[in-house]
Design a protein around this motif. Sequence first.
Motif, PDB file in Angstrom:
ATOM      1  N   UNK A  36       0.815  -1.222   0.000  1.00  0.00           N
ATOM      2  CA  UNK A  36       0.000   0.000   0.000  1.00  0.00           C
ATOM      3  C   UNK A  36       0.848   1.271   0.000  1.00  0.00           C
ATOM      4  N   UNK A  37       2.088   1.204   0.544  1.00  0.00           N
ATOM      5  CA  UNK A  37       2.910   2.412   0.642  1.00  0.00           C
ATOM      6  C   UNK A  37       3.824   2.624  -0.562  1.00  0.00           C
ATOM      7  N   UNK A  38       3.911   1.631  -1.448  1.00  0.00           N
ATOM      8  CA  UNK A  38       4.853   1.773  -2.568  1.00  0.00           C
ATOM      9  C   UNK A  38       4.266   1.190  -3.850  1.00  0.00           C
ATOM     10  N   UNK A  39       2.941   1.281  -3.964  1.00  0.00           N
ATOM     11  CA  UNK A  39       2.227   0.713  -5.107  1.00  0.00           C
ATOM     12  C   UNK A  39       2.859   1.175  -6.420  1.00  0.00           C
ATOM     13  N   UNK A  40       3.144   0.220  -7.288  1.00  0.00           N
ATOM     14  CA  UNK A  40       3.668   0.495  -8.639  1.00  0.00           C
ATOM     15  C   UNK A  40       5.105   1.019  -8.662  1.00  0.00           C
TER      16      UNK A  40
END
Length: 160
Positions: A36-40
């Motif tokens: 969730x904190x580094x999506x993509x």
Amino acid sequence: MPLIPPISWSRDRFTISTDPAHQDLDCIHGYLRRAYWSMDIPRELVARSMEHSLNFGLFQDTPGAAKQIGFARVVTDYATFAWLGDVFVLEDFRGRGLSKWLLQCVMAHPSLQGLRRFLLATRDAHGLYKQYGFTPLAAPDRMMEVFKPDMYRRQIAGQE
Ligand SMILES: CC(C)(COP(=O)(O)OP(=O)(O)OC[C@H]1O[C@@H](n2cnc3c(N)ncnc32)[C@H](O)[C@@H]1OP(=O)(O)O)[C@@H](O)C(=O)NCCC(=O)NCCS
């Protein structure tokens, strides 16, 4: 950058290693791109972030090999300050105390002693970090940030 000798810890059939050569970028990027904190997040950004971090890889020891199943990294000046981030344990290995062991090793690392401030950000794992001395900010009004949560998507779209 000071030369910090790699360290490893072993327990049951698991190992934690800070050796950069042991870290499996496919595993780490494979998780972080969906976190969730580094999506993509692009693979090359994960690689660059690791080049400039103290990386703690968590491995399941298998005959003739070791499979990476978790990770955490610390960004630090090794003197005054550190930031803990990108902490994960793969789904199949959760609920057996491995992240607590990972945190124990991070906090016991000889090059991370005597720091004045150790920071992290979390959405819902406060209860994990609390067990290792982390508390809510004592004075949030004294902290500031530049925060661009959509940065990785903007980079992919060529806008940065
Ligand atoms: C959070 C995470 C690393 C925990 O890994 P784990 O190996 O399953 O955790 P452990 O078995 O070591 O136990 C974690 C401890 O923290 C507590 N805890 C508090 N918040 C938690 C949370 N959001 N998720 C999991 N455990 C949490 C648990 O209750 C447990 O404590 P206890 O044994 O004293 O009851 C893992 O669930 C994960 O990778 N989650 C997705 C990524 C993530 O959220 N990372 C943290 C970002 S800040």
